[in-house]
Design a protein around this motif. Structure first.
Motif, PDB file in Angstrom:
ATOM      1  N   LYS A 164       0.823  -1.213   0.000  1.00  0.00           N
ATOM      2  CA  LYS A 164       0.000   0.000   0.000  1.00  0.00           C
ATOM      3  C   LYS A 164       0.860   1.267   0.000  1.00  0.00           C
ATOM      4  O   LYS A 164       0.545   2.235  -0.688  1.00  0.00           O
ATOM      5  CB  LYS A 164      -0.918  -0.012   1.218  1.00  0.00           C
ATOM      6  CG  LYS A 164      -1.859   1.144   1.308  1.00  0.00           C
ATOM      7  CD  LYS A 164      -2.777   1.002   2.506  1.00  0.00           C
ATOM      8  CE  LYS A 164      -3.751   2.156   2.576  1.00  0.00           C
ATOM      9  NZ  LYS A 164      -4.685   1.997   3.695  1.00  0.00           N
ATOM     10  N   ILE A 165       1.973   1.256   0.763  1.00  0.00           N
ATOM     11  CA  ILE A 165       2.809   2.462   0.836  1.00  0.00           C
ATOM     12  C   ILE A 165       3.970   2.419  -0.153  1.00  0.00           C
ATOM     13  O   ILE A 165       4.731   3.375  -0.263  1.00  0.00           O
ATOM     14  CB  ILE A 165       3.337   2.714   2.266  1.00  0.00           C
ATOM     15  CG1 ILE A 165       4.281   1.596   2.727  1.00  0.00           C
ATOM     16  CG2 ILE A 165       2.187   2.911   3.231  1.00  0.00           C
ATOM     17  CD1 ILE A 165       5.017   1.913   4.011  1.00  0.00           C
ATOM     18  N   GLY A 166       4.132   1.307  -0.854  1.00  0.00           N
ATOM     19  CA  GLY A 166       5.193   1.192  -1.850  1.00  0.00           C
ATOM     20  C   GLY A 166       6.578   1.119  -1.242  1.00  0.00           C
ATOM     21  O   GLY A 166       7.525   1.698  -1.766  1.00  0.00           O
ATOM     22  N   ALA A 167       6.710   0.404  -0.137  1.00  0.00           N
ATOM     23  CA  ALA A 167       7.999   0.311   0.560  1.00  0.00           C
ATOM     24  C   ALA A 167       8.508  -1.123   0.574  1.00  0.00           C
ATOM     25  O   ALA A 167       7.730  -2.076   0.461  1.00  0.00           O
ATOM     26  CB  ALA A 167       7.863   0.812   1.991  1.00  0.00           C
ATOM     27  N   ASN A 168       9.823  -1.263   0.700  1.00  0.00           N
ATOM     28  CA  ASN A 168      10.445  -2.570   0.868  1.00  0.00           C
ATOM     29  C   ASN A 168      10.589  -2.863   2.358  1.00  0.00           C
ATOM     30  O   ASN A 168      10.911  -1.959   3.140  1.00  0.00           O
ATOM     31  CB  ASN A 168      11.833  -2.592   0.221  1.00  0.00           C
ATOM     32  CG  ASN A 168      11.754  -2.403  -1.267  1.00  0.00           C
ATOM     33  OD1 ASN A 168      10.890  -2.979  -1.926  1.00  0.00           O
ATOM     34  ND2 ASN A 168      12.645  -1.592  -1.801  1.00  0.00           N
ATOM     35  N   ALA A 169      10.390  -4.109   2.729  1.00  0.00           N
ATOM     36  CA  ALA A 169      10.455  -4.490   4.139  1.00  0.00           C
ATOM     37  C   ALA A 169      11.796  -4.127   4.776  1.00  0.00           C
ATOM     38  O   ALA A 169      11.841  -3.658   5.915  1.00  0.00           O
ATOM     39  CB  ALA A 169      10.192  -5.990   4.290  1.00  0.00           C
ATOM     40  N   ASN A 179       3.139  -8.620  17.666  1.00  0.00           N
ATOM     41  CA  ASN A 179       3.146  -7.782  16.457  1.00  0.00           C
ATOM     42  C   ASN A 179       4.540  -7.725  15.853  1.00  0.00           C
ATOM     43  O   ASN A 179       4.706  -7.750  14.638  1.00  0.00           O
ATOM     44  CB  ASN A 179       2.653  -6.375  16.772  1.00  0.00           C
ATOM     45  CG  ASN A 179       1.202  -6.343  17.178  1.00  0.00           C
ATOM     46  OD1 ASN A 179       0.449  -7.267  16.906  1.00  0.00           O
ATOM     47  ND2 ASN A 179       0.801  -5.282  17.838  1.00  0.00           N
ATOM     48  N   LEU A 180       5.555  -7.626  16.710  1.00  0.00           N
ATOM     49  CA  LEU A 180       6.934  -7.585  16.234  1.00  0.00           C
ATOM     50  C   LEU A 180       7.311  -8.896  15.549  1.00  0.00           C
ATOM     51  O   LEU A 180       8.000  -8.888  14.523  1.00  0.00           O
ATOM     52  CB  LEU A 180       7.890  -7.288  17.395  1.00  0.00           C
ATOM     53  CG  LEU A 180       7.719  -5.898  18.012  1.00  0.00           C
ATOM     54  CD1 LEU A 180       8.539  -5.783  19.286  1.00  0.00           C
ATOM     55  CD2 LEU A 180       8.084  -4.809  17.026  1.00  0.00           C
ATOM     56  N   ALA A 181       6.848 -10.003  16.089  1.00  0.00           N
ATOM     57  CA  ALA A 181       7.136 -11.304  15.482  1.00  0.00           C
ATOM     58  C   ALA A 181       6.521 -11.393  14.086  1.00  0.00           C
ATOM     59  O   ALA A 181       7.155 -11.884  13.150  1.00  0.00           O
ATOM     60  CB  ALA A 181       6.619 -12.439  16.368  1.00  0.00           C
ATOM     61  N   MET A 182       5.294 -10.895  13.930  1.00  0.00           N
ATOM     62  CA  MET A 182       4.644 -10.918  12.618  1.00  0.00           C
ATOM     63  C   MET A 182       5.375 -10.001  11.638  1.00  0.00           C
ATOM     64  O   MET A 182       5.546 -10.339  10.472  1.00  0.00           O
ATOM     65  CB  MET A 182       3.174 -10.506  12.741  1.00  0.00           C
ATOM     66  CG  MET A 182       2.330 -11.468  13.570  1.00  0.00           C
ATOM     67  SD  MET A 182       2.449 -13.200  13.059  1.00  0.00           S
ATOM     68  CE  MET A 182       1.605 -13.148  11.509  1.00  0.00           C
ATOM     69  N   ALA A 183       5.826  -8.852  12.121  1.00  0.00           N
ATOM     70  CA  ALA A 183       6.572  -7.934  11.253  1.00  0.00           C
ATOM     71  C   ALA A 183       7.870  -8.585  10.795  1.00  0.00           C
ATOM     72  O   ALA A 183       8.244  -8.483   9.621  1.00  0.00           O
ATOM     73  CB  ALA A 183       6.853  -6.632  11.990  1.00  0.00           C
ATOM     74  N   ARG A 184       8.556  -9.247  11.706  1.00  0.00           N
ATOM     75  CA  ARG A 184       9.818  -9.917  11.342  1.00  0.00           C
ATOM     76  C   ARG A 184       9.586 -11.004  10.304  1.00  0.00           C
ATOM     77  O   ARG A 184      10.422 -11.217   9.425  1.00  0.00           O
ATOM     78  CB  ARG A 184      10.488 -10.474  12.596  1.00  0.00           C
ATOM     79  CG  ARG A 184      11.107  -9.385  13.441  1.00  0.00           C
ATOM     80  CD  ARG A 184      11.933  -9.943  14.597  1.00  0.00           C
ATOM     81  NE  ARG A 184      12.296  -8.878  15.497  1.00  0.00           N
ATOM     82  CZ  ARG A 184      11.780  -8.702  16.709  1.00  0.00           C
ATOM     83  NH1 ARG A 184      10.892  -9.548  17.188  1.00  0.00           N
ATOM     84  NH2 ARG A 184      12.154  -7.689  17.462  1.00  0.00           N
ATOM     85  N   GLN A 185       8.457 -11.700  10.381  1.00  0.00           N
ATOM     86  CA  GLN A 185       8.139 -12.717   9.377  1.00  0.00           C
ATOM     87  C   GLN A 185       7.994 -12.085   7.991  1.00  0.00           C
ATOM     88  O   GLN A 185       8.253 -12.728   6.988  1.00  0.00           O
ATOM     89  CB  GLN A 185       6.861 -13.460   9.745  1.00  0.00           C
ATOM     90  CG  GLN A 185       7.042 -14.450  10.870  1.00  0.00           C
ATOM     91  CD  GLN A 185       5.758 -15.216  11.152  1.00  0.00           C
ATOM     92  OE1 GLN A 185       4.789 -15.162  10.409  1.00  0.00           O
ATOM     93  NE2 GLN A 185       5.757 -15.937  12.271  1.00  0.00           N
TER      94      GLN A 185
END
Length: 108
Positions: free
Chosen positions: A52-57, A69-75
């Motif tokens: 949606k924001i056009g960014a790379n992880a 939430n941090l664990a899901m973001a790291r995945q």
């Protein structure tokens, strides 16, 4: 109460300074797509938000007070920083601002 207001003012100042430095800040509570609500704990929420924001992880950092939430973001490949009373968002943004010249140097 004054302390709380002062903290809020410092937070907003740090956000403004961070964004002036070229770093975008998003307040993510959930992602919506196709009429469906995806909380941060949903496996696809972060990849949908990145699209949606056009960014790379690898260019993103999630500051959150929930380890799940941090664990899901790291995945999803997003770096995560646990914030709490001892390690606040305000402190982290100030460190980020101070390290910007070094980060830019590393990227170049």
């Amino acid at each position: 109460m004054c302390s709380s207001d002062l903290t809020r003012q410092l937070f907003h100042k740090s956000v403004e300074e961070t964004e002036k430095s070229g770093i975008r800040i998003y307040d993510i509570t959930a992602t919506q797509a196709g009429g469906y609500f995806y909380p941060k704990q949903a496996p696809q929420a972060f990849s949908m938000f990145l699209a949606k924001i056009g960014a790379n992880a690898e260019d993103c950092i999630l500051y959150d007070d929930a380890p799940r939430n941090l664990a899901m973001a790291r995945q999803a490949g997003i770096k995560g920083v646990l914030i709490n009373q001892e390690n606040t968002l305000l402190q982290n943004l100030q460190v980020l601002i101070k390290s910007l010249p070094r980060i830019q140097h590393i990227r170049d």
